[in-house]
Write a protein that holds these residues in place. Structure first.
Motif, mmCIF file in Angstrom:
data_model
loop_
_atom_site.group_PDB
_atom_site.id
_atom_site.type_symbol
_atom_site.label_atom_id
_atom_site.label_comp_id
_atom_site.label_asym_id
_atom_site.label_seq_id
_atom_site.Cartn_x
_atom_site.Cartn_y
_atom_site.Cartn_z
ATOM 1 N N SER A 97 20.889 28.409 10.347
ATOM 2 C CA SER A 97 20.029 29.136 9.279
ATOM 3 C C SER A 97 19.028 28.219 8.609
ATOM 4 C CB SER A 97 20.812 29.799 8.040
ATOM 5 O OG SER A 97 21.850 28.861 7.474
ATOM 6 N N TYR A 98 19.623 26.841 8.593
ATOM 7 C CA TYR A 98 19.037 25.580 8.037
ATOM 8 C C TYR A 98 17.822 25.085 8.817
ATOM 9 C CZ TYR A 98 23.361 24.925 5.595
ATOM 10 O OH TYR A 98 24.669 25.109 4.700
ATOM 11 N N ASP A 101 14.970 27.759 7.997
ATOM 12 C CA ASP A 101 14.450 27.701 6.888
ATOM 13 C C ASP A 101 13.140 26.653 6.590
ATOM 14 O OD1 ASP A 101 15.861 29.787 5.905
ATOM 15 O OD2 ASP A 101 17.356 28.789 4.922
#
Length: 265
Positions: A97-98, A101
């Protein structure tokens, strides 16, 4: 770029602690499972696993890191080879998810831990922000500057890069280590043990019939950020070759220096 430091936190500069559900396997107690070993017998089994992993020096790993709460929640998956004594790793990062983003970041990337630092391959899309440098360098303890978010990120560094023999030694020395009984995840059968770590947090380890760890789960509350970090690591091929080398110095940019550059901009 801050998010990339969290990615690095899953393999960098470890002193222990972190955790999650096994990447690719779920913990399932066998029907009628019960603890049958005394605390002394449980500690002996963990010490024997410590001796085996110390001698092996490395293994292939599949890791899933999740961070809940705090200022930087999210998760990433890592696969590759990890070594200990000294700690080193060469891992592929994906399902992150990092990374998702960050505009311009690769869908998957590579993270290398060597010496006292961890390096994240930024990919071509982010090098314009780094003066053309391909690798982001995060040093042990180098990110902490008093800011709550930075304290959380540093906690992630401490939590996630496993020094497996060290963690097993700490668990074996715990007065509360206990046998949970037989467990099974997929086709893996093992005996499960758990206990509190001296620095805080909880560790569970599955030990296979050959005496090697099959899986560890470590849960830690990160100081300062109010975050709960969970790291699940599956192990295989103990003694796997771990020829890890740091990227050339001319191709790296230090995380702290990058923050200063972005701040001036």
């Amino acid at each position: 770029m801050v998010a990339l430091a969290v990615v690095a936190g899953a393999v960098g500069c470890q002193d222990g602690d972190g955790g999650t559900k096994a990447a690719g396997a779920s913990a399932t107690a066998q029907p009628g499972a019960r603890a049958t070993q005394s605390p002394e017998e449980a500690a002996k089994a963990v010490r024997a696993a410590y001796a085996r992993t110390s001698a092996a020096k490395s293994a292939k790993v599949e890791m899933r890191l999740t961070v809940g709460g705090g200022k930087a929640p999210g998760g990433s998956t890592f696969t590759g080879v990890q070594a200990w004594g000294p700690v080193a790793a060469d891992l592929k990062v994906f399902d992150s998810s990092y990374l998702a983003d960050i505009p311009g970041a690769p869908v998957e990337t590579r993270v290398v831990t060597a010496g006292e630092a961890t390096y994240v391959d930024l990919g071509e899309g982010l090098t314009a922000q780094t003066g053309g440098k391909r690798w982001l360098k995060v040093e042990a303890g180098g990110a902490a500057g008093g800011d709550e978010l930075m304290v959380q990120l540093t906690g992630g560094l401490t939590a996630a890069s496993m020094d497996l023999p060290k963690e097993l030694g700490l668990l074996a020395g715990s007065s509360a280590v206990k046998h949970l009984g037989p467990v099974q995840g997929g086709d893996v059968k093992a005996e499960a043990y758990e206990g509190e770590l001296p620095r805080g947090g909880r560790m569970e380890v599955w030990i296979g019939p050959d005496g090697y760890p099959v899986q560890t789960v470590i849960d830690t509350e990160t100081d300062g950020g109010g975050a709960m970090t969970t790291l699940t690591t599956k192990y295989s091929d103990f003694g796997a070759e771990a020829a890890v080398q740091a990227p050339p110095a001319g191709e790296t940019v230090a995380f702290v220096d990058l923050l200063k550059r972005l701040g001036r901009g």
